[in-house]
Design a protein around this motif. Structure first.
Motif, short mmCIF file in Angstrom:
data_model
loop_
_atom_site.label_atom_id
_atom_site.label_comp_id
_atom_site.label_asym_id
_atom_site.label_seq_id
_atom_site.Cartn_x
_atom_site.Cartn_y
_atom_site.Cartn_z
N THR A 267 40.70 36.93 51.72
CA THR A 267 40.45 35.97 50.64
C THR A 267 41.35 36.26 49.45
N ALA A 268 41.46 37.52 49.07
CA ALA A 268 42.31 37.90 47.93
C ALA A 268 43.77 37.60 48.22
N ALA A 269 44.21 37.80 49.45
CA ALA A 269 45.60 37.55 49.80
C ALA A 269 45.96 36.07 49.68
N LEU A 270 45.02 35.20 50.02
CA LEU A 270 45.28 33.76 50.03
C LEU A 270 44.99 33.09 48.69
N ALA A 271 44.32 33.78 47.80
CA ALA A 271 43.89 33.18 46.53
C ALA A 271 45.03 32.57 45.73
N PRO A 272 46.20 33.24 45.58
CA PRO A 272 47.28 32.62 44.78
C PRO A 272 47.75 31.28 45.32
N ARG A 273 47.69 31.07 46.63
CA ARG A 273 48.12 29.80 47.22
C ARG A 273 47.21 28.65 46.80
N HIS A 274 46.02 28.98 46.32
CA HIS A 274 45.06 27.96 45.94
C HIS A 274 44.82 27.93 44.44
N ARG B 85 44.77 35.18 38.98
CA ARG B 85 44.23 36.51 38.74
C ARG B 85 42.98 36.71 39.60
N THR B 86 43.10 37.60 40.57
CA THR B 86 41.98 37.88 41.47
C THR B 86 41.57 39.34 41.34
N LEU B 87 40.28 39.55 41.29
CA LEU B 87 39.73 40.90 41.22
C LEU B 87 38.79 41.11 42.39
N VAL B 88 39.00 42.20 43.13
CA VAL B 88 38.15 42.55 44.27
C VAL B 88 37.27 43.72 43.87
N LEU B 89 35.98 43.59 44.07
CA LEU B 89 35.02 44.66 43.76
C LEU B 89 34.46 45.21 45.05
N GLU B 90 34.54 46.53 45.23
CA GLU B 90 34.15 47.18 46.47
C GLU B 90 33.23 48.37 46.16
N ALA B 91 32.10 48.46 46.85
CA ALA B 91 31.14 49.54 46.60
C ALA B 91 31.64 50.90 47.08
N ALA B 92 32.40 50.93 48.17
CA ALA B 92 32.91 52.21 48.71
C ALA B 92 34.06 52.73 47.86
N ASP B 93 34.49 53.95 48.17
CA ASP B 93 35.56 54.55 47.37
C ASP B 93 36.94 54.15 47.83
N GLN B 94 37.03 53.39 48.95
CA GLN B 94 38.30 52.88 49.42
C GLN B 94 38.08 51.52 50.08
N ALA B 95 39.16 50.76 50.22
CA ALA B 95 39.08 49.50 50.94
C ALA B 95 38.86 49.77 52.43
N GLY B 96 38.38 48.75 53.12
CA GLY B 96 38.17 48.90 54.56
C GLY B 96 36.84 48.36 55.04
N GLY B 97 35.94 48.03 54.12
CA GLY B 97 34.67 47.46 54.51
C GLY B 97 33.85 48.38 55.38
N SER B 98 33.28 47.83 56.45
CA SER B 98 32.42 48.60 57.34
C SER B 98 33.19 49.40 58.38
N TRP B 99 34.47 49.11 58.55
CA TRP B 99 35.24 49.74 59.63
C TRP B 99 35.22 51.27 59.60
N ARG C 240 46.95 47.64 49.84
CA ARG C 240 47.98 48.13 48.92
C ARG C 240 49.03 47.07 48.63
N ARG C 241 49.18 46.10 49.51
CA ARG C 241 50.21 45.05 49.33
C ARG C 241 49.69 43.86 48.52
N LEU C 242 48.41 43.82 48.28
CA LEU C 242 47.83 42.63 47.64
C LEU C 242 48.28 42.48 46.19
N ASP C 243 48.47 41.22 45.81
CA ASP C 243 48.71 40.89 44.41
C ASP C 243 47.36 40.59 43.76
N ALA C 244 46.52 41.62 43.72
CA ALA C 244 45.17 41.49 43.18
C ALA C 244 44.69 42.86 42.74
N GLY C 245 43.81 42.88 41.77
CA GLY C 245 43.21 44.14 41.36
C GLY C 245 42.07 44.49 42.29
#
Length: 348
Positions: A19-26, A30-44, A89-94
């Protein structure tokens, strides 16, 4: 860290990152991603050690970044985690990690997102991408509270070692149940318990991976959500898991009727002593931070159409069968994210 954005995405798993990657196209600059864990990756990162994708690498990419390596191989859990973190790491988002969201509330035509640590964020639009694997489900089987052995959901299972020499029942009839039972059978007395017989599906019919056929026939993206929700679960296998179950003597039996302190009792009254039960019984959608704003139904499920919430300015991505068979998969979340973002963009 900027506390105001055009779009706030909740969750940095595959759905949130797409979602964050595609947000600029729409139009969301300025997109901000909030994540409860200490790193990205979700449940994986929390899945069991031996988990392997059932889709080849060539069919396991998020928008704009190919899954690396041989496209015909089936990536492991750790490869997926590495891929998702490289993608982040490549995302244009916080991306703000270690941030547990407690509430999302409307205020003056915008959304106010509050976090457990007291932080507050605002945005015109919010996408909830945390729900699919947030809440492990264990059925309320009679006697469950009395069972004195070890009881854990597949979300908390990691490897077969700790169960060596024990008597284990794996509850479930899907891919995870089969994978876990197949590897446990090598070290423990293992039984599968399910309400229906296991439905096997060939991984490579006529020499082509099933995902090739799904794409070629259009089934992968067909809007069959409500029909698919009711379809029996099938297990994809190229032969290895069925062979492993047979080699280790893992038998499938009808779901037991109740639990006792030392085991299970089946419908015919047969008792089976058990040391541990692993519940591979799936998850329930959970969006507790959306309580009280009209976005959820009476049981806490999202009120939406194809991911577009009934509440303006809010969307969901990462719901199984959200719009198609491939929703909530690495290859499918991008399509759903684009659909939701386009609708949110128009409503601004």
């Amino acid at each position: 860290m900027e506390h105001h954005a055009d779009l706030i995405v909740l969750g940095a798993g595959q759905s949130g990152l797409a979602t964050a990657a595609l947000a600029p196209r729409h139009g969301f600059a300025r997109t901000l991603v909030l994540e409860a864990a200490d790193q990205a990756g979700g449940s994986w990162p929390r899945y069991y050690d031996s988990l392997t994708l059932f889709s080849p690498a060539r069919y396991s990419s998020l928008p704009g970044m190919r899954f690396p390596g041989d496209g015909d191989r089936y990536p492991t859990r750790d490869e997926v985690v590495d891929y998702l973190r490289a993608y982040a790491r490549r995302l244009d988002a916080g991306i703000r990690t270690s941030t547990t969201v407690t509430s999302v509330l409307p205020r003056d035509g915008a959304w106010v997102v509050q976090a457990e640590d007291g932080s507050e964020f605002t945005a015109r639009a919010v996408v909830a991408a945390t729900g699919a694997f947030r809440s492990p489900y264990i059925p309320d089987v009679p006697g469950r509270a009395e069972f004195a052995g070890q009881s854990l959901h597949a979300a908390d299972y990691r490897s077969p070692g700790p169960f060596s020499g024990r008597r284990v029942v794996v509850v479930g009839g899907g891919n995870s149940a089969i994978q876990i039972a197949a590897e446990l059978g090598a070290v423990a007395g293992t039984t599968l318990a399910s309400r229906r017989p296991i439905r096997w599906m060939q991984q490579r019919p006529l020499g082509r991976d099933i995902h090739w056929w799904l794409l070629r026939t259009g089934f992968d993206i067909a809007p069959l959500g409500r029909m698919l929700e009711k379809a029996p679960v099938s297990v994809l296998d190229d032969g290895r898991y069925r062979t492993a179950l047979e080699a280790h003597g893992v038998q499938r039996r009808e779901m037991f009727a109740r639990l006792t302190p030392d085991g299970v009792v089946r419908a015919d009254g047969t008792k089976e002593p058990v040391d541990a039960i692993i519940w591979a019984t799936g998850y329930r959608l959970a969006f507790p931070y959306l309580d009280g704003i009209g976005a959820l139904d009476a049981v806490g499920g999202p009120r939406h159409s194809g991911g577009v919430a009934t509440v303006p300015g809010l969307g969901f991505v990462g719901i199984e069968f959200q719009r198609s068979f491939s929703s909530n998969t690495l290859r499918g979340v991008g399509r759903d994210a684009a659909h939701v973002l386009s609708r949110l963009s128009r409503s601004r």
